[in-house]
Design a protein around this motif. Structure first.
Motif, PDB file in Angstrom:
ATOM      1  N   CYS A  88       0.807  -1.223   0.000  1.00  0.00           N
ATOM      2  CA  CYS A  88       0.000   0.000   0.000  1.00  0.00           C
ATOM      3  C   CYS A  88       0.838   1.270   0.000  1.00  0.00           C
ATOM      4  O   CYS A  88       0.292   2.351  -0.232  1.00  0.00           O
ATOM      5  N   GLY A  89       2.140   1.184   0.239  1.00  0.00           N
ATOM      6  CA  GLY A  89       2.898   2.438   0.278  1.00  0.00           C
ATOM      7  C   GLY A  89       4.386   2.248   0.097  1.00  0.00           C
ATOM      8  O   GLY A  89       4.918   1.151   0.244  1.00  0.00           O
ATOM      9  N   MET A 108      -0.269  -4.013   4.040  1.00  0.00           N
ATOM     10  CA  MET A 108      -1.339  -4.398   4.961  1.00  0.00           C
ATOM     11  C   MET A 108      -1.463  -5.909   4.875  1.00  0.00           C
ATOM     12  O   MET A 108      -1.409  -6.464   3.764  1.00  0.00           O
ATOM     13  N   TRP A 144       0.880   9.735   6.885  1.00  0.00           N
ATOM     14  CA  TRP A 144       0.419   8.804   5.845  1.00  0.00           C
ATOM     15  C   TRP A 144      -0.588   7.777   6.333  1.00  0.00           C
ATOM     16  O   TRP A 144      -1.263   7.145   5.520  1.00  0.00           O
ATOM     17  N   TRP A 145      -0.739   7.585   7.664  1.00  0.00           N
ATOM     18  CA  TRP A 145      -1.678   6.575   8.138  1.00  0.00           C
ATOM     19  C   TRP A 145      -3.105   6.821   7.620  1.00  0.00           C
ATOM     20  O   TRP A 145      -3.793   5.865   7.225  1.00  0.00           O
ATOM     21  N   ALA A 148      -3.353   5.153   4.296  1.00  0.00           N
ATOM     22  CA  ALA A 148      -3.317   3.695   4.417  1.00  0.00           C
ATOM     23  C   ALA A 148      -4.625   3.173   5.005  1.00  0.00           C
ATOM     24  O   ALA A 148      -5.219   2.214   4.501  1.00  0.00           O
ATOM     25  N   SER A 153      -3.185   4.026  -1.869  1.00  0.00           N
ATOM     26  CA  SER A 153      -1.744   3.808  -2.016  1.00  0.00           C
ATOM     27  C   SER A 153      -1.043   5.161  -1.957  1.00  0.00           C
ATOM     28  O   SER A 153      -1.612   6.180  -2.350  1.00  0.00           O
TER      29      SER A 153
END
Ligand SMILES: Nc1ncnc2c1[nH]c(=O)n2[C@H]1C[C@H](O)[C@@H](COP(=O)(O)OP(=O)(O)OP(=O)(O)O)O1
Length: 188
Positions: A88-89, A108, A144-145, A148, A153
């Motif tokens: 995801c990142g 994740m 960034w959470w 997510a 992404s």
């Protein structure tokens, strides 16, 4: 929050300047319990990031993909065996006292087996995905959470002072795809 567009972040990762820059690959993986709105974090008991709550992860071994590395680190650090993961990142970290950048691939874990267990490195604990303990986490996590958590992404770059707390510069953007990050490799 975002000060550059998605393509330019992607280009940075692909371009020759970053390709030539020393960087080390890491993984970071978050076991999710969506029905109950929970995420498993671990209190890091030793080494880099000691005393912080974080996802699970570590250095990618030369013989494995980043996804394999994420699954291995999760098993080693929490006892959970992930059976469905999602990339995801991508996070790039620079420290003023270290010429080697960290390239952290974020995942994740949506399906897994086993029960979380304390290990030598981590003490796992479930947290509410909407009430994260950011004061005990790395300073970038609160940026960034939310992406997510909402299934977006993202690519982020964070420049830290040597204190590993103060962020002097940052760039964060949602992206449609992380395909450009598939050829990740360590550069020394
Ligand atoms: N700034 C920030 N935000 C979020 N997550 C991280 C950071 N910096 C980080 O290093 N991390 C994450 C990335 C990795 O998941 C860990 C660091 O890995 P580390 O524990 O040093 O690697 P291991 O391979 O497990 O280490 P040893 O086994 O050699 O101790 O933190």
């Amino acid at each position: 929050m975002a000060d550059i567009d998605a393509r330019s972040v992607a280009r940075f990762v692909e371009d020759t300047a970053h390709a030539a820059m020393p960087h080390r690959l890491y993984t970071l993986i978050f076991p999710m319990d969506r029905p109950n709105g929970k995420v498993l974090l671990g209190m890091k008991k030793r080494g880099f990031g000691q005393g912080k709550l974080n996802g699970f992860g570590g250095k990618v071994e030369p013989s494995e993909s980043v996804e394999q590395g994420a699954i291995r680190e999760l098993a080693e650090e929490s006892g959970l065996r992930a059976t469905r993961v999602e990339n995801c990142g991508l996070l790039l970290f620079y420290f003023e006292d270290n010429p080697v950048a960290m390239e952290v691939h974020v995942f994740m874990a949506h399906e897994y087996s086993g029960k979380p267990a304390e290990t030598e490195e981590m003490r796992p604990e479930w947290f509410d995905i909407d009430n994260m303990p950011f004061s005990q986490m790395w300073a970038d996590d609160k940026c960034w959470w939310p992406l997510a958590r909402n299934g977006r992404s993202f690519v982020g770059r964070f420049w830290f002072k040597a204190d590993q707390v103060t962020i002097t510069r940052q760039a964060l953007t949602p992206v449609d795809s992380l395909d450009f990050a598939r050829n990740a490799r360590n550069i020394s």
